[in-house]
Design an enzyme around this catalytic site. Sequence first.
Site, PDB file in Angstrom:
ATOM      1  N   ASN A 109      -3.627   8.501   4.117  1.00  0.00           N
ATOM      2  CA  ASN A 109      -2.488   7.949   4.855  1.00  0.00           C
ATOM      3  C   ASN A 109      -2.568   8.117   6.367  1.00  0.00           C
ATOM      4  OD1 ASN A 109      -1.165   7.187   2.455  1.00  0.00           O
ATOM      5  ND2 ASN A 109      -0.283   9.229   2.213  1.00  0.00           N
ATOM      6  N   HIS A 127      -5.614  -6.446  -2.630  1.00  0.00           N
ATOM      7  CA  HIS A 127      -6.506  -6.565  -1.469  1.00  0.00           C
ATOM      8  C   HIS A 127      -6.719  -8.019  -1.058  1.00  0.00           C
ATOM      9  CE1 HIS A 127      -8.530  -2.339  -2.007  1.00  0.00           C
ATOM     10  NE2 HIS A 127      -7.259  -2.282  -1.660  1.00  0.00           N
ATOM     11  N   HIS A 139       0.577   4.184  -2.771  1.00  0.00           N
ATOM     12  CA  HIS A 139       0.277   5.559  -2.389  1.00  0.00           C
ATOM     13  C   HIS A 139       1.412   6.516  -2.742  1.00  0.00           C
ATOM     14  CE1 HIS A 139      -3.276   4.960   0.619  1.00  0.00           C
ATOM     15  NE2 HIS A 139      -3.379   4.168  -0.448  1.00  0.00           N
ATOM     16  N   ARG A 154       0.833  -1.206   0.000  1.00  0.00           N
ATOM     17  CA  ARG A 154       0.000   0.000   0.000  1.00  0.00           C
ATOM     18  C   ARG A 154       0.868   1.256   0.000  1.00  0.00           C
ATOM     19  NH1 ARG A 154      -2.918   3.045   4.139  1.00  0.00           N
ATOM     20  NH2 ARG A 154      -4.941   3.746   3.325  1.00  0.00           N
TER      21      ARG A 154
END
Length: 333
Positions: free
Chosen positions: A100, A199, A72, A68
């Site tokens: 975040n 995911h 990001h 992740r």
Amino acid sequence: MAHFINNAILVVLLALSLLLSFPPTTIAANVLYPQFYDFSCPQVNDIVKSIVSKAVAKEPRMAASLLRLHFHDCFVKGCDGSILLDSSGTITSEKRSVPNRNSARGFEVIDEIKSAVEKIYPQTVSCVDILALAVRDSTVLTGGPSWDVPLGRRDSLGASLSGSNQNIPAPNNTFQTILTKFKLKGLDIVDFVTLSGSHTIGNARCTSFRQRLYNNTGNGQPDFKLERSYAAQLRANCPRTGGDQNLFPLDPGSPTKFDNGYYKNLLALKGLLSSDEILYTQNQETYDLVKLYAKNEDEFFKQFAKSMIKMGYITPLTGNHGEIRKICRRVNN
């Protein structure tokens, strides 16, 4: 004429042979390739793998957190390690952004790797390349595919809080909004579906999907696209108010194993986030890909590796742009 052409060919071949005799960094500073550190830091892969292995063994959730973090990072200013920067006098950290804040994690793992690399090869390997390698290794450690990570990125000199708030796909964004955010980064609808497959590991907070449990129908009933018994389980620990930070596995069947269970869950109406659910309700092409990946894990793995490599090419800093940070949390000056 033939003599002139032959001499020209010899000159070109001689030039190529001379170029190939130098380290890669002197040949193509603006090109990413897996062998970038073979001359300057040959142990980097081993160092990254060793530390990531310990971190994931200690906390399996860390694999998803690193993945992740990379995602990001790349979606804001490109893959440049800007997400790793703390706030300073001139920098407002992306760690403060809505996507975040209270959720981005894994920074300590990157710090540990960077420290180990710096002791042997100071200011040689960028923080962003360390993150890219760590993500590949954590994916493999949890059962997922491997890929050759293109390397040679340099670290940014700043961060973008506004970019972090605006460019990262949100769990409650519409299908078109998320697809547009992908396309703006050079990624397509296949990458959208495939990278969502990350995911298959990790967790989401109650606050990320509460609206699906209580608000979508306007009468306090769960989203009709969510399987009823699954929705009831979620409501038990994600109340209408409170419990915002309560964690739920994105793939309840195998939350720490990188597999195709995520796509099987979607077909069973057990996609946790709204951004998961839209993959099988909003578009025929994405629905077909969900069905393919649910049936064929190898196809998912092959495309996931390709999409991760593609994402890693989002506007990297190379050559003389950016810097090689000594410490990932702050710029050198």
